[in-house]
Design an enzyme around this catalytic site. Structure first.
Site, short mmCIF file in Angstrom:
data_model
loop_
_atom_site.label_atom_id
_atom_site.label_comp_id
_atom_site.label_asym_id
_atom_site.label_seq_id
_atom_site.Cartn_x
_atom_site.Cartn_y
_atom_site.Cartn_z
N HIS A 152 32.94 38.67 43.20
CA HIS A 152 33.51 39.78 43.97
C HIS A 152 34.74 40.25 43.21
CE1 HIS A 152 34.33 42.24 47.53
NE2 HIS A 152 35.58 42.09 47.13
N CYS A 153 34.72 41.51 42.77
CA CYS A 153 35.81 42.01 41.94
C CYS A 153 36.83 42.76 42.80
CB CYS A 153 35.26 42.93 40.85
SG CYS A 153 36.57 43.60 39.81
N PRO A 154 38.07 42.26 42.90
CA PRO A 154 39.06 42.95 43.74
C PRO A 154 39.45 44.32 43.17
CG PRO A 154 40.07 41.13 42.54
CD PRO A 154 38.60 41.03 42.29
N ASN A 157 36.87 46.46 44.51
CA ASN A 157 36.62 46.11 45.92
C ASN A 157 35.12 46.11 46.24
OD1 ASN A 157 37.20 45.41 48.56
ND2 ASN A 157 37.40 47.53 49.24
#
Ligand SMILES: [Zn+2]
Ligand SMILES: [Zn+2]
Length: 198
Positions: A152-154, A157
């Protein structure tokens, strides 16, 4: 509004902060390059126009890949991976883990599932109530099972996985190219600025 719902909304809004940060950095780089460099610093018209054209081409590719990475909906396991109604009721009624595993094994026999947990059990998501296909993982931020999940890439998002892996790699490549183009065209004015000032 229930407090847990309000908290969830707050968390969802906060998840967009890194994306906003990237947008602000890109916005600032746009102003610095187009206004400060091309409009005020470069004296030659032909050079200015060629820099602007090259800059906008790389910016467009970068923004396009970034946009697609953010807005590609993560791919979820198909209906075939959900337990049939009868088995689901049986699974929920059952309290013994071994008996639950037997139910899952029976359903998974007809599915292309090869990966097991370290203990040899069928991987099952209790939140989504599906048998997890190989390389599928549950994302606690997206609150769903994501096919071929990488992470999950912040900064976007979103989950990077089956639906947007190509766009994510393109985003990284175009972002690097965008930086290289800026550095290569700015360097001579950067050196001039510091050597004239000192
Ligand atoms: Zn799940
Ligand atoms: Zn996610």
């Amino acid at each position: 509004m229930a407090p847990s719902h309000a908290l969830r909304c707050c968390k969802r809004a906060l998840n967009w902060v890194p994306v906003l940060f990237i947008n602000l950095v890109v916005g600032w780089s746009y102003y610095a390059y187009v206004v400060e460099l091309c409009v005020y610093t470069i004296p030659n018209n032909a050079e200015r126009i060629s820099y602007l054209v090259i800059f906008h081409i790389f910016l467009a590719m970068f923004i396009w890949a970034y946009w697609k990475t953010i807005w590609s909906k993560p791919a979820n396991p198909s209906k075939a991976f959900s337990l049939p109604r009868a088995e689901k009721e049986l699974y929920e009624r059952e309290e013994r883990a071994e008996a639950q595993q037997e139910i899952l094994k029976k359903v998974a026999r007809n599915l292309p599932v090869y990966t097991r947990t370290t203990g040899g059990a069928i991987r099952y998501c209790d939140f989504c109530q599906v048998i997890k296909p190989d390389r599928c993982h549950h994302c606690s931020t997206c609150e769903m099972c994501v096919l071929k999940m990488d992470h999950h890439c912040p900064w976007v998002n979103n989950c990077v996985g089956f639906s947007n892996y190509k766009y994510f790699v393109l985003f990284l490549s175009y972002a690097s190219l965008y930086c290289v183009v800026i550095c290569a065209t700015v360097i001579q004015y950067f050196i001039k600025f510091w050597t004239v000032s000192t």
